[in-house]
Design an enzyme around this catalytic site. Structure first.
Site, PDB file in Angstrom:
ATOM      1  N   HIS A 117      34.523  40.669  37.017  1.00  0.00           N
ATOM      2  CA  HIS A 117      34.541  39.325  36.415  1.00  0.00           C
ATOM      3  C   HIS A 117      33.601  38.416  37.209  1.00  0.00           C
ATOM      4  O   HIS A 117      33.934  37.953  38.301  1.00  0.00           O
ATOM      5  CB  HIS A 117      35.974  38.765  36.423  1.00  0.00           C
ATOM      6  CG  HIS A 117      36.118  37.417  35.784  1.00  0.00           C
ATOM      7  ND1 HIS A 117      37.039  37.151  34.794  1.00  0.00           N
ATOM      8  CD2 HIS A 117      35.454  36.252  35.982  1.00  0.00           C
ATOM      9  CE1 HIS A 117      36.942  35.888  34.422  1.00  0.00           C
ATOM     10  NE2 HIS A 117      35.990  35.309  35.145  1.00  0.00           N
ATOM     11  N   HIS A 171      39.422  34.568  29.353  1.00  0.00           N
ATOM     12  CA  HIS A 171      39.807  33.623  30.399  1.00  0.00           C
ATOM     13  C   HIS A 171      41.077  32.945  29.892  1.00  0.00           C
ATOM     14  O   HIS A 171      41.109  32.503  28.739  1.00  0.00           O
ATOM     15  CB  HIS A 171      38.745  32.530  30.579  1.00  0.00           C
ATOM     16  CG  HIS A 171      37.558  32.952  31.384  1.00  0.00           C
ATOM     17  ND1 HIS A 171      36.672  33.906  30.972  1.00  0.00           N
ATOM     18  CD2 HIS A 171      37.104  32.511  32.591  1.00  0.00           C
ATOM     19  CE1 HIS A 171      35.725  34.043  31.886  1.00  0.00           C
ATOM     20  NE2 HIS A 171      35.960  33.216  32.888  1.00  0.00           N
ATOM     21  N   GLU A 228      43.780  28.832  33.236  1.00  0.00           N
ATOM     22  CA  GLU A 228      43.180  28.440  34.518  1.00  0.00           C
ATOM     23  C   GLU A 228      43.562  26.991  34.798  1.00  0.00           C
ATOM     24  O   GLU A 228      42.732  26.087  34.786  1.00  0.00           O
ATOM     25  CB  GLU A 228      41.655  28.629  34.467  1.00  0.00           C
ATOM     26  CG  GLU A 228      41.037  28.602  35.853  1.00  0.00           C
ATOM     27  CD  GLU A 228      39.559  28.953  35.858  1.00  0.00           C
ATOM     28  OE1 GLU A 228      39.020  29.294  34.792  1.00  0.00           O
ATOM     29  OE2 GLU A 228      38.951  28.877  36.946  1.00  0.00           O
ATOM     30  N   ASN A 259      32.744  32.837  40.063  1.00  0.00           N
ATOM     31  CA  ASN A 259      31.532  32.007  40.134  1.00  0.00           C
ATOM     32  C   ASN A 259      30.933  31.954  41.530  1.00  0.00           C
ATOM     33  O   ASN A 259      31.648  32.004  42.527  1.00  0.00           O
ATOM     34  CB  ASN A 259      31.865  30.587  39.688  1.00  0.00           C
ATOM     35  CG  ASN A 259      32.377  30.549  38.256  1.00  0.00           C
ATOM     36  OD1 ASN A 259      33.460  31.028  37.982  1.00  0.00           O
ATOM     37  ND2 ASN A 259      31.584  30.014  37.370  1.00  0.00           N
TER      38      ASN A 259
HETATM   39 ZN   LIG Z   1      35.413  33.339  34.997  1.00  0.00          ZN
END
Ligand SMILES: [Zn+2]
Length: 455
Positions: free
Chosen positions: A94, A245, A248, A347
């Site tokens: 990911h 996703h 989150e 990220n």
């Molecule tokens: Zn992500």
């Protein structure tokens, strides 16, 4: 009497020499039972072994014969590994290669999820040309390769017109990097986009023709179940796996993970489903957690936690007070139920996470601390190797086994404490039996891109 252990540069040279000759035995190294497939040894934890490499493949892993230094063994070069830990090359399931390294252009970012969304959207609209995406993705791949990663799945922001730019770049790079990093891609868009037939079919066709995975950000909307059903229908129609996703956020009302499990069961979907983040689960009542995890286990869904990014984004407070929770999902509870769990980078140097360089050792090191993957460490190393390889359908990756390509990492450390205490900058990455001779890309390599030079 034992000779002193070889230092890393000498060891690297010896392995390179052995690789050139086509056969060598790396003796006296520590393999880990959780990520080693061998008929010769049945062990949990580390065990001392000799690894024979022939023409780029592992031809044998056997119990270490002795702990003495180098000797000649038939026609093979015999190299003493000094008891160092050897792990399979990493698998990172990911990431966001298309977003990576834009941070200098997004100075307004403030470390919150909402701020990151806005800053990324603005940068994408203004700057994500083919050249810009290509150079940043190449930079990221060079780092990942250097650190020992052999396979990556990246999400690709796929709102039109960006899909027309980023997908061809991905396909070109996948071809160029063949044999170094196995690349997979999943489209990424807000699940609202699945409401429209034309939009959904267009992106599903693009993903199918690129051999990718269908993905979206699932969040609470009144018709979330309907939208999830549409995603599963599109995936079935086009023969795609799914990658979401979800949740989150610290908001306990966010329950997309359970709904994805229900949607998979409703659809009798037989493809693979991976769900990332699932942070809100940690904020819910025990009964709600149990109901969700039972559903996820029954549906056979895999979960990936992104510990560094979640620690960074979750519980960031606008009033300058100190964060109180770690942001990660309930990985231990999931694993205990038999749910496949992985860790991944997410990220790197973008508004969702200001740091990172696609080093999966760094992800595992921080994950160990954030999620308490220790005492015992047990088989948690599978979460960055074997399990993501299974999730990505890459049988020959993520483990050490006779007959497989000799893709592994030789660390300086001889146990978990040593491996996970230093950056291991001198680790030796072996690919197809030979040590890599790469270096990390210089940050200045990105200065040529609009807005990325540091003055
Ligand atoms: Zn992500």
């Amino acid at each position: 009497m034992n000779a002193p252990a070889l230092d890393q540069p000498t060891l690297r040279d010896r392995i390179a020499e052995g690789a050139k000759l086509g056969r060598y035995v790396l003796r006296n190294v520590r393999l880990n039972g959780a990520v080693t497939r061998t008929g010769a040894i049945d062990a949990v934890g580390f065990f001392l072994a000799d690894v024979t490499v022939e023409h780029g493949r592992i031809s044998a892993t056997t119990p270490a014969r002795s702990r003495s230094s180098e000797t000649s063994s038939g026609d093979a070069i015999s190299i003493d590994g000094g008891g160092r830990v050897v792990l399979p090359a990493f698998v990172d399931c990911h990431t966001h290669l298309d977003k990576g390294h834009i941070l200098p252009r997004t100075s307004a970012t403030n470390g919150t999820f909402e701020g990151a969304l806005a800053a990324t959207r603005a940068d994408r609209t203004a700057n994500w040309s083919s050249r810009d995406v290509t150079m940043r993705m190449e930079f990221a791949l060079r780092s990942a390769l250097h650190y020992g990663t052999a396979a990556i799945r990246t999400h690709i922001d796929s709102q039109p017109p960006q899909d027309d730019i980023s997908w061809p770049v991905f396909m070109e790079l996948r071809q160029q990097w063949l044999g170094r990093i196995d690349l997979q891609a999943s489209c990424l868009f807000p699940i609202d986009m699945a409401r429209d037939d034309a939009n959904l079919n267009q992106i599903a066709r693009r993903v199918a023709s690129a051999g990718g995975t269908l993905g979206a950000v699932a969040y609470p909307t009144p018709d979330i179940d309907h939208l999830l059903d549409r995603m599963f229908q599109a995936a079935s129609k086009h023969g795609l796996d799914l990658d979401f996703h979800a949740d989150e956020t610290a908001d306990p009302k966010a329950d997309a993970l359970r709904r994805i499990g229900e949607a998979k069961l409703r659809a009798s979907f037989t493809g693979k489903v991976l769900v990332g983040h699932c942070c809100s689960l940690a904020m819910q009542e025990a009964s709600a957690v149990d109901a969700t995890l039972d559903k996820v286990a029954t549906a056979g869904i895999a979960v990936v936690s992104l510990p560094t990014c979640n620690l960074y984004l979750q519980d960031r407070r606008k009033d300058g007070t100190t964060p109180r929770w770690r942001g990660v999902t309930l990985l231990h509870e999931m694993k205990q139920r038999g749910i496949r769990v992985a860790l991944a980078s997410d990220n790197t140097r973008d508004p969702f996470h200001s740091y990172g360089d696609l080093d999966m050792l760094d992800t595992f090191r921080l994950g160990t601390r954030i999620l308490h993957l220790d005492h015992p460490t047990g088989d948690w190393i599978r979460a960055v190797t074997t399990t993501p390889a299974e999730i990505m359908g890459l049988d020959a990756k993520g483990s050490i086994a006779e007959g497989q390509p000799a893709d592994f990492i030789l660390f300086e450390g001889r146990n978990w404490s040593e491996v996970l205490s230093r950056a291991e900058s001198n680790r030796i990455v072996i690919r197809d039996g030979a040590p890599l001779a790469t270096s990390l890309p210089a940050y200045a390599d990105l200065d040529a891109l609009e807005g990325l030079s540091v003055d």
